[in-house]
Scaffold this motif. Structure first.
Motif, PDB file in Angstrom:
ATOM      1  N   PRO A  35     -43.640 -10.888 -11.040  1.00 39.92           N
ATOM      2  CA  PRO A  35     -44.242  -9.540 -11.389  1.00 39.92           C
ATOM      3  C   PRO A  35     -45.493  -9.306 -11.131  1.00 39.92           C
ATOM      4  O   PRO A  35     -45.937  -8.249 -10.792  1.00 39.92           O
ATOM      5  CB  PRO A  35     -43.668  -9.390 -12.898  1.00 39.92           C
ATOM      6  N   LEU A  36     -46.379 -10.440 -11.374  1.00 42.15           N
ATOM      7  CA  LEU A  36     -47.851 -10.423 -11.152  1.00 42.15           C
ATOM      8  C   LEU A  36     -48.043 -10.187  -9.656  1.00 42.15           C
ATOM      9  O   LEU A  36     -49.021  -9.218  -9.285  1.00 42.15           O
ATOM     10  CB  LEU A  36     -48.431 -11.683 -11.846  1.00 42.15           C
ATOM     11  N   SER A  37     -47.334 -10.923  -8.839  1.00 39.96           N
ATOM     12  CA  SER A  37     -47.496 -10.840  -7.395  1.00 39.96           C
ATOM     13  C   SER A  37     -47.140  -9.240  -6.995  1.00 39.96           C
ATOM     14  O   SER A  37     -48.003  -8.887  -6.014  1.00 39.96           O
ATOM     15  CB  SER A  37     -46.878 -11.798  -6.843  1.00 39.96           C
ATOM     16  N   SER A  57     -53.006 -11.529  -3.403  1.00 38.93           N
ATOM     17  CA  SER A  57     -51.579 -12.237  -3.582  1.00 38.93           C
ATOM     18  C   SER A  57     -51.892 -13.692  -4.073  1.00 38.93           C
ATOM     19  O   SER A  57     -51.386 -14.271  -5.024  1.00 38.93           O
ATOM     20  CB  SER A  57     -50.888 -12.465  -2.302  1.00 38.93           C
ATOM     21  N   THR A  58     -53.100 -14.187  -3.589  1.00 37.61           N
ATOM     22  CA  THR A  58     -53.403 -15.609  -4.026  1.00 37.61           C
ATOM     23  C   THR A  58     -53.903 -15.775  -5.514  1.00 37.61           C
ATOM     24  O   THR A  58     -54.083 -16.505  -6.340  1.00 37.61           O
ATOM     25  CB  THR A  58     -54.251 -16.434  -3.076  1.00 37.61           C
ATOM     26  N   VAL A 120     -54.130 -25.552  -1.760  1.00 35.81           N
ATOM     27  CA  VAL A 120     -53.002 -26.018  -1.190  1.00 35.81           C
ATOM     28  C   VAL A 120     -52.085 -25.145  -0.509  1.00 35.81           C
ATOM     29  O   VAL A 120     -51.842 -25.069   0.761  1.00 35.81           O
ATOM     30  CB  VAL A 120     -52.161 -27.105  -2.057  1.00 35.81           C
ATOM     31  N   VAL A 121     -52.140 -23.677  -0.947  1.00 35.66           N
ATOM     32  CA  VAL A 121     -51.339 -22.703  -0.609  1.00 35.66           C
ATOM     33  C   VAL A 121     -52.105 -22.137   0.720  1.00 35.66           C
ATOM     34  O   VAL A 121     -51.706 -21.922   1.802  1.00 35.66           O
ATOM     35  CB  VAL A 121     -51.105 -21.807  -1.591  1.00 35.66           C
ATOM     36  N   ALA A 122     -53.867 -22.187   0.631  1.00 39.16           N
ATOM     37  CA  ALA A 122     -54.506 -21.680   1.644  1.00 39.16           C
ATOM     38  C   ALA A 122     -54.601 -22.572   2.727  1.00 39.16           C
ATOM     39  O   ALA A 122     -54.721 -22.107   3.946  1.00 39.16           O
ATOM     40  CB  ALA A 122     -55.873 -21.462   1.130  1.00 39.16           C
ATOM     41  N   LEU A 123     -54.103 -23.789   2.446  1.00 39.29           N
ATOM     42  CA  LEU A 123     -54.289 -24.813   3.662  1.00 39.29           C
ATOM     43  C   LEU A 123     -52.907 -24.792   4.323  1.00 39.29           C
ATOM     44  O   LEU A 123     -52.660 -25.495   5.273  1.00 39.29           O
ATOM     45  CB  LEU A 123     -54.458 -26.333   2.897  1.00 39.29           C
TER      46      LEU A 123
END
Length: 163
Positions: A35-37, A57-58, A120-123
């Motif tokens: 819900p936050l996203s 989003s991040t 790690v998501v950004a990578l």
């Protein structure tokens, strides 16, 4: 079997409650992140440094991760004190010392988690698991955090006095 239990009880209990704490963390994250996203969706850049870009989003992933961490730390303190390291004293000065050392250690590993998951998501490790974005990154970082938390708890926070 009894000798094995006595020899490895602390590690077994740590693993059981470590898994439980991780589940508390992941369930909180899984309940908060979607819900936050949705509320904070978008590719609007919030921050960018060294080729790593933080979008709305991040940022939602970061916030959900921090809230899940706080809930899990409270759960972990109680279970570690009572059932893993069996620190049964409720003397206020000892409880406060254990609590603040626990919080400090968990802040150290918390920073690793808070920064690590979005990093790690950004990578590029942004695989969706159980319908939750960034869950694979969350799992990978959690493994490192669990190991560090045991070392801090065993050697610093709940160490047994040899008196």
């Amino acid at each position: 079997m009894k000798k094995l239990w006595e020899k490895y009880k602390e590690i077994i209990m740590y693993l059981i409650f470590g898994v439980a704490t991780t589940v508390v963390n992941w369930v909180c994250y899984a309940l908060i992140e979607p819900p936050l996203s949705r509320a904070m969706h978008g590719d609007q850049v919030v921050f960018s440094l060294w080729g790593i870009t933080l979008t709305m989003s991040t940022l939602a992933i970061f916030i959900a991760n921090v809230i899940a961490w706080i809930v899990a730390v409270i759960f972990a303190f109680v279970t570690n004190k009572l059932w893993v390291f069996e620190s049964k004293s409720w003397k206020l000065s000892l409880v406060m010392k254990e609590f603040w050392l626990f919080i400090l250690a968990r802040l150290i590993t918390g920073v690793i988690e808070w920064v690590g998951v979005p990093l790690v998501v950004a990578l590029g490790v942004n695989q969706v698991i159980f319908g939750v974005e960034g869950m694979l990154a969350k799992i990978l970082v959690s493994i490192i955090v669990v190991i560090l938390n045991y070392v801090f708890s065993k050697l610093i926070i709940f160490r047994k006095n040899k008196s």
